[in-house]
Design a protein around this motif. Structure first.
Motif, PDB file in Angstrom:
ATOM      1  N   THR A  86      33.711  30.447  43.953  1.00 32.34           N
ATOM      2  CA  THR A  86      32.890  31.403  43.470  1.00 32.34           C
ATOM      3  C   THR A  86      33.855  32.160  42.317  1.00 32.34           C
ATOM      4  O   THR A  86      34.877  32.328  42.599  1.00 32.34           O
ATOM      5  CB  THR A  86      32.672  32.332  44.373  1.00 32.34           C
ATOM      6  OG1 THR A  86      32.040  31.774  45.700  1.00 32.34           O
ATOM      7  CG2 THR A  86      31.815  33.637  44.079  1.00 32.34           C
ATOM      8  N   ILE A  87      33.032  32.523  41.215  1.00 33.96           N
ATOM      9  CA  ILE A  87      33.650  32.849  39.894  1.00 33.96           C
ATOM     10  C   ILE A  87      33.075  34.380  39.833  1.00 33.96           C
ATOM     11  O   ILE A  87      31.855  34.490  39.870  1.00 33.96           O
ATOM     12  CB  ILE A  87      33.460  31.917  38.726  1.00 33.96           C
ATOM     13  CG1 ILE A  87      34.049  30.919  38.832  1.00 33.96           C
ATOM     14  CG2 ILE A  87      33.874  32.704  37.299  1.00 33.96           C
ATOM     15  CD1 ILE A  87      33.700  29.724  37.883  1.00 33.96           C
ATOM     16  N   PHE A  88      33.838  35.409  39.596  1.00 33.42           N
ATOM     17  CA  PHE A  88      33.785  36.622  39.736  1.00 33.42           C
ATOM     18  C   PHE A  88      34.039  37.104  38.360  1.00 33.42           C
ATOM     19  O   PHE A  88      34.909  37.214  37.826  1.00 33.42           O
ATOM     20  CB  PHE A  88      34.410  37.561  40.581  1.00 33.42           C
ATOM     21  CG  PHE A  88      34.117  37.229  42.197  1.00 33.42           C
ATOM     22  CD1 PHE A  88      33.046  37.582  42.742  1.00 33.42           C
ATOM     23  CD2 PHE A  88      35.167  36.250  42.834  1.00 33.42           C
ATOM     24  CE1 PHE A  88      33.070  37.238  44.199  1.00 33.42           C
ATOM     25  CE2 PHE A  88      35.053  36.060  44.017  1.00 33.42           C
ATOM     26  CZ  PHE A  88      33.805  36.507  44.784  1.00 33.42           C
ATOM     27  N   GLY A  89      33.042  37.301  37.611  1.00 36.98           N
ATOM     28  CA  GLY A  89      33.094  37.940  36.237  1.00 36.98           C
ATOM     29  C   GLY A  89      32.757  39.432  36.431  1.00 36.98           C
ATOM     30  O   GLY A  89      32.981  40.202  37.199  1.00 36.98           O
ATOM     31  N   LYS A  90      31.865  39.952  35.082  1.00 42.15           N
ATOM     32  CA  LYS A  90      31.446  41.155  35.075  1.00 42.15           C
ATOM     33  C   LYS A  90      30.139  41.222  34.347  1.00 42.15           C
ATOM     34  O   LYS A  90      29.915  40.903  33.387  1.00 42.15           O
ATOM     35  CB  LYS A  90      32.384  42.151  34.133  1.00 42.15           C
ATOM     36  CG  LYS A  90      31.911  43.507  34.162  1.00 42.15           C
ATOM     37  CD  LYS A  90      33.047  44.235  33.359  1.00 42.15           C
ATOM     38  CE  LYS A  90      32.687  45.818  33.198  1.00 42.15           C
ATOM     39  NZ  LYS A  90      33.312  46.657  32.074  1.00 42.15           N
ATOM     40  N   GLY A  91      29.121  41.520  35.137  1.00 43.29           N
ATOM     41  CA  GLY A  91      27.820  41.503  34.631  1.00 43.29           C
ATOM     42  C   GLY A  91      27.295  42.604  33.702  1.00 43.29           C
ATOM     43  O   GLY A  91      28.145  43.594  33.460  1.00 43.29           O
ATOM     44  N   GLY A  92      26.347  42.305  33.103  1.00 49.25           N
ATOM     45  CA  GLY A  92      25.725  43.442  32.106  1.00 49.25           C
ATOM     46  C   GLY A  92      24.443  42.961  31.379  1.00 49.25           C
ATOM     47  O   GLY A  92      23.869  41.995  31.781  1.00 49.25           O
ATOM     48  N   ALA A 130      30.085  35.003  33.665  1.00 50.19           N
ATOM     49  CA  ALA A 130      30.346  34.308  34.717  1.00 50.19           C
ATOM     50  C   ALA A 130      29.749  32.745  34.576  1.00 50.19           C
ATOM     51  O   ALA A 130      30.267  31.759  35.110  1.00 50.19           O
ATOM     52  CB  ALA A 130      29.921  34.554  36.595  1.00 50.19           C
ATOM     53  N   ILE A 131      28.565  32.679  33.934  1.00 49.55           N
ATOM     54  CA  ILE A 131      27.883  31.467  33.614  1.00 49.55           C
ATOM     55  C   ILE A 131      28.981  30.691  32.288  1.00 49.55           C
ATOM     56  O   ILE A 131      28.997  29.508  32.621  1.00 49.55           O
ATOM     57  CB  ILE A 131      26.501  31.552  32.867  1.00 49.55           C
ATOM     58  CG1 ILE A 131      25.606  32.102  34.159  1.00 49.55           C
ATOM     59  CG2 ILE A 131      25.886  30.372  32.582  1.00 49.55           C
ATOM     60  CD1 ILE A 131      24.164  32.229  33.906  1.00 49.55           C
ATOM     61  N   VAL A 132      29.560  31.466  31.445  1.00 47.52           N
ATOM     62  CA  VAL A 132      30.157  30.944  30.643  1.00 47.52           C
ATOM     63  C   VAL A 132      31.573  30.359  31.234  1.00 47.52           C
ATOM     64  O   VAL A 132      31.863  29.258  30.866  1.00 47.52           O
ATOM     65  CB  VAL A 132      30.399  31.717  29.404  1.00 47.52           C
ATOM     66  CG1 VAL A 132      31.348  31.338  28.516  1.00 47.52           C
ATOM     67  CG2 VAL A 132      29.067  32.239  28.584  1.00 47.52           C
ATOM     68  N   SER A 180      41.811  32.717  31.346  1.00 43.74           N
ATOM     69  CA  SER A 180      41.671  32.909  29.983  1.00 43.74           C
ATOM     70  C   SER A 180      40.281  33.800  29.570  1.00 43.74           C
ATOM     71  O   SER A 180      40.434  34.334  28.416  1.00 43.74           O
ATOM     72  CB  SER A 180      41.381  31.596  29.229  1.00 43.74           C
ATOM     73  OG  SER A 180      40.011  30.969  29.717  1.00 43.74           O
ATOM     74  N   HIS A 181      39.528  34.056  30.397  1.00 41.26           N
ATOM     75  CA  HIS A 181      38.193  34.960  30.308  1.00 41.26           C
ATOM     76  C   HIS A 181      38.258  36.257  31.099  1.00 41.26           C
ATOM     77  O   HIS A 181      37.484  36.903  30.740  1.00 41.26           O
ATOM     78  CB  HIS A 181      37.060  33.969  30.754  1.00 41.26           C
ATOM     79  CG  HIS A 181      36.866  32.936  30.018  1.00 41.26           C
ATOM     80  ND1 HIS A 181      36.003  33.056  28.747  1.00 41.26           N
ATOM     81  CD2 HIS A 181      36.704  31.568  29.858  1.00 41.26           C
ATOM     82  CE1 HIS A 181      35.795  32.046  28.412  1.00 41.26           C
ATOM     83  NE2 HIS A 181      36.495  30.902  28.737  1.00 41.26           N
ATOM     84  N   GLY A 182      39.310  36.496  31.775  1.00 44.58           N
ATOM     85  CA  GLY A 182      39.556  37.772  32.459  1.00 44.58           C
ATOM     86  C   GLY A 182      38.678  37.851  33.761  1.00 44.58           C
ATOM     87  O   GLY A 182      38.181  38.794  34.092  1.00 44.58           O
TER      88      GLY A 182
END
Length: 403
Positions: free
Chosen positions: A203-209, A220-222, A296-298
């Motif tokens: 599971t990859i946790f990014g920041k939505g918006g 998270a898709i990238v 690399s993407h935070g």
């Protein structure tokens, strides 16, 4: 429904001893009964009852309820000698059968789509024959009727329950009816035959918006897409090109709307390889690559990575024994196929880690009868002539090993 007629005119049947040839019709009856009543892993209650009833009728010593539904039967020869184990799996798959045959599955959504009904029938036929020919071999034969090969795996629980003790086998053999090979062939080789099976969830946790304001997000898709691409470099650039390995991402779930940048992505898949030495390499690179891309993407990540089954590795001496037996059952040399490796997995591997042995493929496809659909297909079926051939193979293995 249409009924599939029995074909009693295959040339390979001429290589069966008369008593096993005469058993062919009964083998088909047993197999078709089991096919009509498929059961999933650790739920093989009716199957186990059917097997146990036959063993009782023949006066064969056996234990039931091992690892829930497993059975172990023991036949002793006329004098002391080595111990050979024979393993057969009993479970079916969660597949809706599409075959229009008289013996199609009576259980919606469950089907013997991999040939385990045939494996059980072959093992029963071998028990029946040997129970009437104890003077033809020395020592002991242990028959392991195993649940749950298709998952989560019944071999290890049976081992933990002591199935390889009292007495402990000196060797073990097993077969898989194989629609990747034509009827009249045997696939046998020493060393790795089937791959280790490892699974992963990430599971990859990014920041939505907002989709129009990507600078405020961590997509998270990238990140997940770059992870998928980067994982392929494990095989391309970290694994010795002489070796074989596969990394497959089979699931990628992310996003909820076309104008929303996803804050979470979920990936899952499987890893396959033959050489046990690759386990640490692939697991280590997996973690490194995912950590590096996410950093690399935070983004953050959570990774679960585990082994389901180790690779199936055959002992050279027992593989040679099986090969020598096959020479009496199929036309040679074309009928013996050494190049028969597959990236499919099998929990027979756990038995082979404990006891030297050989797992082999018995060709069961027949294009002329439309019996060549792949394993796990809703129209999977096989040429039942292979049943008698399987019994002949096992009986000869016993006679040669326990001589």
């Amino acid at each position: 429904m249409l009924s599939t007629p029995l074909d009693r005119h295959c040339a390979d049947e001429s290589r069966l001893r008369p008593e096993i040839h005469n058993l062919q019709m009964t083998l088909v009856e047993w197999r078709r009964h089991l096919h009509q009543h498929p059961e999933l892993g650790f739920k093989e209650v009716q199957t186990a009852e059917f097997v146990s009833k036959k063993l009782q009728e023949w006066g064969v010593e056996h234990q039931t309820g091992i690892a829930k539904t497993g059975i172990v039967a023991t036949i002793r020869g006329s004098k002391p000698g080595p111990v050979l184990a024979i393993r057969a799996d009993m479970d079916a798959l969660p597949i809706q059968e599409e075959n229009e045959v008289s013996y199609r599955s009576r259980h919606d959504g469950i089907m013997h789509a991999c040939g385990h009904d045939g494996h059980t029938a072959i093992a029963l036929g071998t028990v029946y024959y040997l129970s009437r020919h104890r003077d033809d071999f020395a020592g002991t034969v242990k028959f392991i009727f195993q649940p749950a090969e298709e998952g989560p795996g019944g071999a290890q629980p049976m081992i933990e329950a002591g199935v390889l003790e009292n007495p402990r086998p000196d060797a073990i053999v097993g077969l898989h009816l194989w629609n990747n090979l034509p009827l009249g062939t045997v696939g046998v080789r020493s060393g790795p035959l089937m791959a280790a099976v490892e699974l992963f969830r990430c599971t990859i946790f990014g920041k939505g918006g907002h989709g129009a304001m990507p600078h405020q997000t961590v997509d998270a898709i990238v990140v997940g897409s770059q992870v998928v691409q980067a994982l392929q470099t494990i095989v391309a650039r970290n694994v010795d090109p002489i070796e074989s390995a596969v990394v497959t991402v089979g699931e990628f779930h992310a996003g909820s709307a076309n104008n929303v940048i996803a804050g979470k992505a979920q990936l899952s898949g499987t890893v396959r390889y033959f050489n046990p030495k690759m386990e640490d390499l692939i697991r280590h690179r997996f973690a490194e690559i995912i950590a590096g891309v996410c950093h690399s993407h935070g983004a953050r990540y959570d990774l679960d990575y585990w082994q389901l089954y180790p690779s199936v590795v055959n002992d050279r001496a027992i593989a040679d024994l099986v090969r020598s037996v096959a020479e009496h059952v199929v036309e040679t040399p074309a009928g013996i196929v050494p190049k028969c490796q597959t990236m499919g997995g099998e929990d027979m591997s756990f038995f082979l880690q404990e006891v030297p042995g050989c797992y082999f493929f018995l060709g069961s496809a027949n294009e002329s009868k439309d019996l060549a659909y792949p394993h796990h297909h809703p129209r999977f079926d096989f040429d039942e002539t292979a049943l008698g051939m399987g019994v002949e193979m096992f009986v000869r293995c016993v006679e040669k090993f326990c001589s």
